[in-house]
Structure formats: structure tokens, C-alpha cells
Design a protein around this motif. Structure first.
Motif, short mmCIF file in Angstrom:
data_model
loop_
_atom_site.label_atom_id
_atom_site.label_comp_id
_atom_site.label_asym_id
_atom_site.label_seq_id
_atom_site.Cartn_x
_atom_site.Cartn_y
_atom_site.Cartn_z
N THR A 182 0.76 -1.16 0.11
CA THR A 182 0.03 0.08 -0.06
C THR A 182 0.74 1.35 0.09
O THR A 182 0.53 2.18 -0.27
CB THR A 182 -1.04 -0.12 1.26
OG1 THR A 182 -0.18 -0.08 2.49
CG2 THR A 182 -1.86 -1.09 1.15
N ALA A 187 -4.01 -1.40 -6.77
CA ALA A 187 -4.10 -2.39 -6.33
C ALA A 187 -2.66 -3.26 -5.89
O ALA A 187 -1.85 -2.95 -6.82
CB ALA A 187 -4.74 -3.47 -7.35
N ALA A 231 -1.35 -8.19 -2.65
CA ALA A 231 -2.49 -8.76 -1.79
C ALA A 231 -3.70 -8.74 -2.18
O ALA A 231 -4.82 -9.46 -1.72
CB ALA A 231 -2.42 -8.26 -0.33
N ASP A 232 -4.15 -7.93 -3.23
CA ASP A 232 -5.49 -7.67 -3.72
C ASP A 232 -5.90 -8.53 -4.71
O ASP A 232 -6.82 -8.74 -5.25
CB ASP A 232 -5.63 -6.38 -4.27
CG ASP A 232 -5.57 -5.11 -3.13
OD1 ASP A 232 -5.98 -5.65 -2.02
OD2 ASP A 232 -5.12 -4.25 -3.40
N GLU A 286 -10.20 -8.46 -4.25
CA GLU A 286 -10.34 -7.76 -3.14
C GLU A 286 -11.53 -6.91 -3.11
O GLU A 286 -11.71 -6.22 -4.25
CB GLU A 286 -9.13 -6.72 -2.71
CG GLU A 286 -9.14 -6.42 -1.06
CD GLU A 286 -10.16 -5.25 -0.88
OE1 GLU A 286 -10.67 -5.44 0.15
OE2 GLU A 286 -10.18 -4.32 -1.45
N ALA A 287 -12.50 -7.12 -2.61
CA ALA A 287 -13.84 -6.19 -2.52
C ALA A 287 -14.00 -4.88 -2.60
O ALA A 287 -14.58 -4.29 -3.54
CB ALA A 287 -14.86 -6.87 -1.63
N ILE A 300 -11.44 -2.94 -3.76
CA ILE A 300 -10.90 -2.62 -4.85
C ILE A 300 -11.87 -2.84 -5.92
O ILE A 300 -11.88 -1.96 -6.90
CB ILE A 300 -9.24 -3.13 -5.13
CG1 ILE A 300 -8.39 -2.94 -3.95
CG2 ILE A 300 -8.86 -2.62 -6.59
CD1 ILE A 300 -8.26 -1.53 -3.60
#
Length: 202
Positions: free
Chosen positions: A117, A145, A148-149, A157-158, A160
Motif C-alpha cells: 500500500t 491494487a 495482496a488484492d 479484493e472487494a 478494490i
């Protein structure tokens, strides 16, 4: 009546890549809102002719095709992996060869991928100023992103994915009349959106 043409460009030097997967995911979402033509390219498509070109006339045909597509598109989806806090060198070199007036007023959706991030602000600190120089119309919502996404190379990932939907809707609102989802035409440089589901490395 010709369809609006959206060109996606991934600045990743690898294929498959998470960056291209992200660009393709967004392109698919835009296409779910609007009847469009989609073409997606990455640095792999350009071949070695991009890095070897010091000026526009030095480009090989595959590399020239990408620069021409970027200039002629009705809208762009732009993505880059983040290395050392910025976009890749070849990504920047590609835009160094774009005509400075070719992107004026053109809708552009900005995306990036990175290891974590801490790189998220590259979109605001590097990409948005670059397209500000071109006087492009960057959509308000950008998409970043991290590794991990993604699961098995595709975005999972929801939060994103929700941001993808928002950004895609903003771009779709700028590029044409609404059309039934089933009529969407996609060329994606002869690679289907099934690539989104394939394993990918950033």
C-alpha cells in the motif's frame, strides 16, 4: 456509426502481469456499461523497438502501432507497475513519443499496481501530473491494487473491485451512449478477457 474506441495500455514489461489484468478488469467493467471497441496493449506488444527508438520515426511497426492507438483512442485506461516509487522507464518513454496535443481533453482512467500500500499515491503524485501535462481529462477515481488484492493473478479484493466499478462508470459516462451489455464488441489485441482469470505476476 463507429463505436467509441477505448485503448488500454499496461506499462508492465512482463506478461502475464497483474497490471494488465487490472487494466483488462476495468475495461470489462466499462464495456458492461457502454457499447465500445476495446484494444489492450502492453510493453510486450511493443517489442524491443520501443526502447531503441530515440524519436518517433525510429519506432518499429509494433511499437508505432501502440503509440498510434493511444493517440487515436476516444478514451484510455492506463496502468503501470510501481518500481522505486514511480512508473516504469519504458512506460514513460512511450509517452515521451506521444504527440503533446494528441491527448487534449481525452478521458483517461489511471491505474497502478505495486507490492504494497505504500506505493498507492503514485497515481496522484506521478500519473496524474503526467496526464495533466497532456491536458487529458483524467477521471476522478483512480485504481491502485497491491499484490495482496490479487488471487491467482486476478483482482479479488472487494473494496478494490468496488473502486473499479466506480472508476469504470465515470469513464463510461464520458465516452458514449448507453447500450445493451450483450452487444459489447471487444478485440483486446486478439486476447480475450479470459486472460483476467489467468495467473499473473506483477
Amino acid at each position: 456509426m463507429s463505436l467509441p474506441r477505448i485503448v488500454g495500455f499496461s506499462g508492465s514489461p512482463r506478461r502475464p502481469s497483474k497490471t494488465r489484468s487490472l487494466v483488462e478488469t476495468i475495461a470489462a467493467e466499462v464495456a458492461s456499461h457502454r457499447l465500445v471497441r476495446l484494444d489492450i496493449f502492453d510493453l510486450f506488444d511493443a517489442g524491443p523497438g520501443l526502447g531503441a527508438a530515440l524519436q518517433r520515426q525510429d519506432l518499429t511497426l509494433p511499437a508505432a502501432r501502440i503509440i498510434d492507438a493511444i493517440e487515436q483512442a476516444d478514451a484510455l485506461i492506463i496502468g503501470t507497475p510501481v518500481y522505486k516509487g514511480a512508473y516504469t522507464g519504458l512506460f514513460k518513454h512511450a509517452f515521451d513519443l506521444v504527440d503533446p496535443r494528441a491527448l487534449v481533453g481525452k478521458p483517461v482512467l489511471l491505474t497502478a499496481t505495486g507490492g504494497g500500500t505504500r506505493h498507492a499515491l503514485v497515481v496522484e503524485h506521478a500519473l496524474r501530473p503526467l496526464f495533466g501535462f497532456f491536458e487529458a481529462l483524467t477521471v476522478p477515481t483512480a485504481v491502485y491494487a497491491s499484490d495482496a488484492d490479487f488471487v491467482d493473478g486476478h483482482l479479488a479484493e472487494a473494496g478494490i473491485l468496488a473502486r473499479v466499478n466506480t472508476a469504470a462508470q465515470q469513464l463510461a459516462n464520458l465516452i458514449g451512449a448507453e447500450a445493451p451489455k450483450t452487444e459489447t464488441i471487444s478485440s483486446l489485441s486478439s486476447i480475450s478477457l479470459q486472460a483476467v482469470r489467468q495467473g499473473a505476476a506483477r
